[in-house]
Write an enzyme that holds these catalytic residues in place. Structure first.
Site, PDB file in Angstrom:
ATOM      1  N   HIS A  97     -14.144  14.178 -17.588  1.00 47.89           N
ATOM      2  CA  HIS A  97     -13.743  12.924 -17.700  1.00 47.89           C
ATOM      3  C   HIS A  97     -14.515  12.469 -18.965  1.00 47.89           C
ATOM      4  O   HIS A  97     -15.841  12.069 -18.961  1.00 47.89           O
ATOM      5  CB  HIS A  97     -14.093  11.972 -16.634  1.00 47.89           C
ATOM      6  CG  HIS A  97     -13.543  10.357 -17.214  1.00 47.89           C
ATOM      7  ND1 HIS A  97     -11.925  10.278 -17.404  1.00 47.89           N
ATOM      8  CD2 HIS A  97     -13.871   9.264 -17.290  1.00 47.89           C
ATOM      9  CE1 HIS A  97     -11.836   8.904 -17.410  1.00 47.89           C
ATOM     10  NE2 HIS A  97     -12.894   8.311 -17.480  1.00 47.89           N
ATOM     11  N   SER A 108     -10.417   6.237 -21.746  1.00 49.12           N
ATOM     12  CA  SER A 108     -10.259   5.952 -20.329  1.00 49.12           C
ATOM     13  C   SER A 108      -9.501   4.378 -20.134  1.00 49.12           C
ATOM     14  O   SER A 108      -8.366   4.347 -20.383  1.00 49.12           O
ATOM     15  CB  SER A 108     -11.766   5.727 -19.374  1.00 49.12           C
ATOM     16  OG  SER A 108     -11.528   6.077 -18.032  1.00 49.12           O
ATOM     17  N   ASP A 124      -9.987  16.877 -15.017  1.00 45.84           N
ATOM     18  CA  ASP A 124     -10.691  15.372 -15.199  1.00 45.84           C
ATOM     19  C   ASP A 124     -10.997  15.091 -13.713  1.00 45.84           C
ATOM     20  O   ASP A 124      -9.963  14.798 -12.903  1.00 45.84           O
ATOM     21  CB  ASP A 124      -9.804  14.549 -15.650  1.00 45.84           C
ATOM     22  CG  ASP A 124     -10.505  13.009 -16.081  1.00 45.84           C
ATOM     23  OD1 ASP A 124     -11.335  12.679 -15.132  1.00 45.84           O
ATOM     24  OD2 ASP A 124      -9.950  12.332 -17.287  1.00 45.84           O
TER      25      ASP A 124
END
Length: 340
Positions: A300, A144, A272
């Protein structure tokens, strides 16, 4: 589709393909049990980052080294961190995770935090590890926010600017403005609210101890209920950006995909919830050094599959396979055979 952008092999279990289910599933499983040694790495500006070294570590100094950078408000206790570090360790890699400033067990020293384009600390760490383990191949992975940071770093440094054999970016928000928009819509606001609560709490603690160059009261801080507002009022002034827009533009790694020279794997899910569905279509074509694998589902940092009748992390399996692909083969002179 560009030849550097291909479909991922991930398939979710029947009934568990929803993007929010995939995003949340890893947090519903028990954490992988993993021992660590903690190291405080002092930085040139007087601050520090906390390193988590997986224990036990390989005995030989030339064992391959896996370096992990976590996501926004992540830590050694993030499910993906435990999974990825444990997998690398089980393959014989020396595994370490760098906590971004203030994300370890103690608050950082300086009146600042960390952000998605903050490459200096990772650059310093990799340089220190190059001196400490000069004969070890090294692979870095970022999740991320950490993935965006890592891609920006490898793009900035070129093919030989880092002692890395490869890089892996997972669910990276390559267009930060687009991600801030996505997180301010629908159910994704739940993730935004959770992350902002953690961020505001850390800043409030710093405000109580010392003055910060942000010009906010605690009440005003509590009212920052979107990433656009928080990054405009906190992240930008703390780290030398003119505004949230300036921060998003300068810190986003997506615009640099064509500049990457280091062998790089990007794993992304089209559904996502932290990003728009057409994220990759908005960005420059990646360089030939980059392989982008896009799963139709996965959420995600989710990518949970059914394997041998149990929920399992396809993401961990994919990263482990990549590490094996990059594992150095023994030199013929190093292979010993017994005489008949």
């Amino acid at each position: 589709m560009s030849r550097t952008i291909v479909p991922a092999e991930f398939r979710p279990p029947r009934g568990l393909g929803n993007r929010h289910v995939q995003t949340l599933l890893p947090r519903l499983r028990p954490l992988v049990a993993l021992e660590r040694d903690t190291e405080i790495l002092n930085l040139p500006d007087g601050d520090f980052v906390e390193l988590a070294w997986v224990r036990p570590a390989p005995g030989r100094g030339n064992a391959p080294l896996f370096i992990l950078f976590h996501g926004l408000e992540g830590s050694f206790d993030s499910p993906y961190a435990r999974e990825l570090l444990a997998a690398a360790s089980s393959l014989g890699w020396r595994a370490v995770m760098m906590h971004f400033r203030g994300c370890g067990q103690a608050p950082n020293r300086l009146p600042r935090a960390y952000h998605s384009g903050d490459t200096a600390d990772a650059y310093w760490l990799i340089g220190q590890l190059a001196k400490r383990y000069p004969r070890a191949i090294k692979v870095a992975a970022g999740v991320s926010l950490g993935g965006n940071m890592l891609l920006k770093l490898v793009a900035e440094q070129g093919g030989d600017g880092l002692d890395l054999a490869g890089a892996i970016a997972i669910s990276a928000p390559l267009d930060l403005a687009a991600s801030a928009d996505a997180l301010n819509r629908g159910f994704a606001r739940v993730y935004q609210r959770h992350l902002l609560k953690s961020l505001r709490g850390k800043i409030a603690a710093k405000m109580a101890e010392a003055s910060l160059p942000i010009g906010l009261t605690l009440q005003q801080l509590e009212q920052l209920d979107s990433f656009w507002a928080y990054d405009n009022q906190v992240t930008a002034p703390l780290h030398g950006f003119a505004s949230a827009s300036d921060y998003y533009r300068r810190a986003s790694a997506g615009r640099l995909l064509g500049d990457i020279e280091l062998p790089t794997l990007i794993v992304h899910a089209a559904d996502d919830p932290f990003m728009p569905a057409d994220l990759l279509a908005r960005l420059p074509v990646p360089s030939d050094a980059v392989r982008v694998e896009i799963a139709r589902q996965g959420g995600h940092v989710g990518f949970m599959e059914s394997r041998h009748g149990h929920l399992s992390s396809w993401l961990t399996r994919r990263v482990a396979r990549q590490l094996q692909d990059w594992m150095p083969m023994p030199h013929p002179l190093q292979v010993t055979t017994s005489r008949p």
